[in-house]
Design a protein around this motif. Structure first.
Motif, mmCIF file in Angstrom:
data_model
loop_
_atom_site.group_PDB
_atom_site.id
_atom_site.type_symbol
_atom_site.label_atom_id
_atom_site.label_comp_id
_atom_site.label_asym_id
_atom_site.label_seq_id
_atom_site.Cartn_x
_atom_site.Cartn_y
_atom_site.Cartn_z
ATOM 1 N N LYS A 33 0.982 -0.971 -0.433
ATOM 2 C CA LYS A 33 -0.363 0.265 0.444
ATOM 3 C C LYS A 33 0.650 1.092 0.186
ATOM 4 O O LYS A 33 1.593 1.033 0.407
ATOM 5 N N PHE A 34 0.397 2.129 -0.577
ATOM 6 C CA PHE A 34 1.560 3.395 -1.264
ATOM 7 C C PHE A 34 0.466 4.973 -0.380
ATOM 8 O O PHE A 34 -0.891 4.894 -0.706
ATOM 9 N N PHE A 35 1.239 6.060 0.619
ATOM 10 C CA PHE A 35 0.270 6.881 0.336
ATOM 11 C C PHE A 35 1.066 8.098 -0.120
ATOM 12 O O PHE A 35 2.499 8.023 -0.389
ATOM 13 N N TYR A 36 0.680 9.601 0.217
ATOM 14 C CA TYR A 36 1.239 9.942 -0.636
ATOM 15 C C TYR A 36 0.488 11.142 0.529
ATOM 16 O O TYR A 36 -0.229 11.742 0.778
ATOM 17 N N TRP A 37 2.375 12.021 1.693
ATOM 18 C CA TRP A 37 2.027 12.943 2.472
ATOM 19 C C TRP A 37 2.604 14.074 1.732
ATOM 20 O O TRP A 37 3.580 14.535 0.730
ATOM 21 N N ASN A 38 1.451 15.284 1.495
ATOM 22 C CA ASN A 38 2.570 16.292 0.866
ATOM 23 C C ASN A 38 2.755 17.714 1.204
ATOM 24 O O ASN A 38 1.703 19.014 1.603
ATOM 25 N N PRO A 39 3.169 17.732 2.597
ATOM 26 C CA PRO A 39 3.197 19.005 3.908
ATOM 27 C C PRO A 39 3.881 20.789 2.469
ATOM 28 O O PRO A 39 4.158 21.071 3.286
ATOM 29 N N PHE A 40 4.622 19.866 2.342
ATOM 30 C CA PHE A 40 5.458 20.890 1.659
ATOM 31 C C PHE A 40 5.174 21.456 -0.133
ATOM 32 O O PHE A 40 5.511 22.159 -1.172
ATOM 33 N N GLY A 41 3.528 20.555 -0.257
ATOM 34 C CA GLY A 41 2.855 21.060 -1.665
ATOM 35 C C GLY A 41 2.875 20.243 -2.862
ATOM 36 O O GLY A 41 3.517 18.745 -2.411
ATOM 37 N N ASN A 42 2.789 20.233 -4.033
ATOM 38 C CA ASN A 42 2.816 19.237 -4.924
ATOM 39 C C ASN A 42 3.397 19.039 -5.428
ATOM 40 O O ASN A 42 4.107 19.176 -6.541
ATOM 41 N N LEU A 43 5.440 18.746 -4.965
ATOM 42 C CA LEU A 43 6.675 18.776 -5.529
ATOM 43 C C LEU A 43 6.584 17.362 -6.336
ATOM 44 O O LEU A 43 6.033 15.995 -5.364
ATOM 45 N N THR A 44 7.538 17.466 -7.453
ATOM 46 C CA THR A 44 7.727 15.656 -7.440
ATOM 47 C C THR A 44 9.080 16.044 -8.182
ATOM 48 O O THR A 44 9.686 16.583 -7.958
ATOM 49 N N VAL A 45 9.966 14.951 -7.924
ATOM 50 C CA VAL A 45 11.335 14.118 -8.284
ATOM 51 C C VAL A 45 11.020 13.214 -9.185
ATOM 52 O O VAL A 45 10.971 12.028 -8.709
ATOM 53 N N PHE A 46 11.715 14.000 -9.766
ATOM 54 C CA PHE A 46 11.544 12.112 -11.412
ATOM 55 C C PHE A 46 10.685 11.705 -11.477
ATOM 56 O O PHE A 46 10.535 10.979 -12.632
ATOM 57 N N GLY A 47 9.454 12.916 -11.692
ATOM 58 C CA GLY A 47 7.503 12.361 -12.075
ATOM 59 C C GLY A 47 7.144 11.340 -11.184
ATOM 60 O O GLY A 47 6.180 11.137 -11.787
ATOM 61 N N VAL A 48 7.569 11.255 -9.970
ATOM 62 C CA VAL A 48 7.485 10.802 -8.368
ATOM 63 C C VAL A 48 6.772 11.684 -7.524
ATOM 64 O O VAL A 48 7.910 12.726 -7.386
ATOM 65 N N SER A 49 5.241 12.280 -7.106
ATOM 66 C CA SER A 49 5.014 13.051 -5.810
ATOM 67 C C SER A 49 6.149 12.506 -5.203
ATOM 68 O O SER A 49 6.580 11.731 -4.420
ATOM 69 N N LEU A 50 6.686 14.076 -4.299
ATOM 70 C CA LEU A 50 8.207 14.115 -3.488
ATOM 71 C C LEU A 50 6.419 13.394 -2.049
ATOM 72 O O LEU A 50 6.044 13.792 -1.871
ATOM 73 N N PHE A 51 7.257 12.385 -1.281
ATOM 74 C CA PHE A 51 6.463 12.242 -0.262
ATOM 75 C C PHE A 51 5.442 10.111 -0.900
ATOM 76 O O PHE A 51 4.455 10.222 0.489
ATOM 77 N N GLU A 52 6.188 10.353 -1.661
ATOM 78 C CA GLU A 52 4.751 9.353 -2.184
ATOM 79 C C GLU A 52 5.011 8.040 -2.122
ATOM 80 O O GLU A 52 6.031 7.346 -2.382
ATOM 81 N N VAL A 53 5.258 7.479 -0.796
ATOM 82 C CA VAL A 53 6.132 5.961 -0.602
ATOM 83 C C VAL A 53 5.673 4.717 0.531
ATOM 84 O O VAL A 53 3.574 5.238 0.450
ATOM 85 N N SER A 54 6.076 3.986 0.327
ATOM 86 C CA SER A 54 4.857 3.047 1.136
ATOM 87 C C SER A 54 4.836 3.041 2.441
ATOM 88 O O SER A 54 5.568 3.356 2.812
ATOM 89 N N VAL A 55 3.433 2.325 2.935
ATOM 90 C CA VAL A 55 3.049 2.128 4.176
ATOM 91 C C VAL A 55 4.098 1.432 4.895
ATOM 92 O O VAL A 55 4.434 1.917 6.153
ATOM 93 N N GLY A 56 4.990 0.749 3.874
ATOM 94 C CA GLY A 56 6.516 -0.091 5.002
ATOM 95 C C GLY A 56 7.009 0.587 5.211
ATOM 96 O O GLY A 56 7.927 -0.192 6.265
ATOM 97 N N ILE A 57 7.553 2.217 4.659
ATOM 98 C CA ILE A 57 7.977 3.161 5.540
ATOM 99 C C ILE A 57 8.494 2.516 6.783
ATOM 100 O O ILE A 57 9.281 3.792 7.199
ATOM 101 N N LEU A 58 6.918 3.077 7.301
ATOM 102 C CA LEU A 58 6.550 3.815 8.102
ATOM 103 C C LEU A 58 6.952 3.141 9.882
ATOM 104 O O LEU A 58 7.426 3.815 10.041
ATOM 105 N N PRO A 59 7.204 1.823 9.584
ATOM 106 C CA PRO A 59 7.703 1.359 11.087
ATOM 107 C C PRO A 59 9.158 1.213 10.590
ATOM 108 O O PRO A 59 10.077 1.182 12.106
ATOM 109 N N TYR A 60 10.213 2.141 9.654
ATOM 110 C CA TYR A 60 11.801 1.388 9.252
ATOM 111 C C TYR A 60 12.054 2.439 10.015
ATOM 112 O O TYR A 60 13.143 1.963 11.213
#
Length: 236
Positions: A33-60
């Motif tokens: 499951k992926f989610f998008y967190w946008n505290p800095f607005g709709n920024l993109t990096v190489f075509g991917v929204s900044l902080f568009e990450v897997s929920v698996g990253i949360l416990p890491y």
């Protein structure tokens, strides 16, 4: 150290290990499951929204905070033991999931075979990629942490906490995303965006967890009367 203090130190180590292993195993179960967190607005990096990450990253970030705390209080050997135990637990949990996926669902089962497979079928491949990356990242994290601890003679906790985490988190993100692309779990056109986005997210969290590390280290050192560069010896 008194027998009472040693038993308390062992219990704390046990609970820290339980939190570490739980966080690691759970991250491998929920990663699809992926989610998008946008505290800095709709920024993109190489075509991917900044902080568009897997929920698996949360416990890491919890796992790196725990290994840094164990490294600081219990030493390098005890930190590496927790990492090894976590990797074993992850592979064991995936083995159980594989068996559960093979077992056919009965007609009245609330979750049918197709739904179960859709959620968990990619887990073994992803866990293989994740564990290779994680094994490298965590051992590097512990090694760099103790390099800086020795170099600074136990001073500048923030320095070794952040420097060890930055490099290890980059290695983890780069390796796991690369392997997932190699195994065709993710498309290659998302590679750079996911690496940069995931790394920045982990660095952001690493800054946040530094005060917590200071707090827990302070509590532990005060409780066990430890000097700045002194570690507990549990004789494991």
């Amino acid at each position: 150290m008194t027998i009472r203090d040693k038993r308390l130190a062992q219990r704390i180590y046990l609970y820290l290990g339980a939190l570490f292993i739980t966080s690691l195993v759970v991250s491998n179960l929920i990663f699809q499951k992926f989610f998008y967190w946008n505290p800095f607005g709709n920024l993109t990096v190489f075509g991917v929204s900044l902080f568009e990450v897997s929920v698996g990253i949360l416990p890491y970030p919890i796992t790196f905070l725990i290994t840094d705390l164990i490294s600081e209080i219990y030493g390098r050997k005890m930190a590496n033991q927790i990492v090894t135990a976590g990797i074993f637990a992850s592979f064991f949990s995936m083995g159980i999931i594989i068996v559960a996926d093979i077992a056919p669902a009965i007609p009245s089962s609330p979750i049918d075979d197709q739904t179960f497979t859709k959620v968990f079928a990619l887990s073994p491949i992803a866990v293989l990629a994740s564990m290779i990356a994680y094994l490298l990242a965590q051992y590097v994290d512990v090694a760099i942490y103790h390099f800086w601890k020795k170099l600074t003679q136990g001073k500048y906790l923030w320095l070794r906490n952040n420097f060890s985490t930055f490099l290890s988190q980059f290695l983890d993100t780069f390796t796991v995303v690369g392997l997932l692309c190699v195994f065709k779990v993710l498309p290659w056109d998302l590679f750079f965006g996911l690496v940069v986005s995931g790394f920045i997210f982990k660095i952001f969290i690493a800054f946040i967890d530094t005060p917590f590390l200071y707090f827990f280290v302070y509590i532990m050192r005060k409780r066990f009367n430890l000097k700045p560069n002194e570690e507990l010896d549990l004789d494991f």
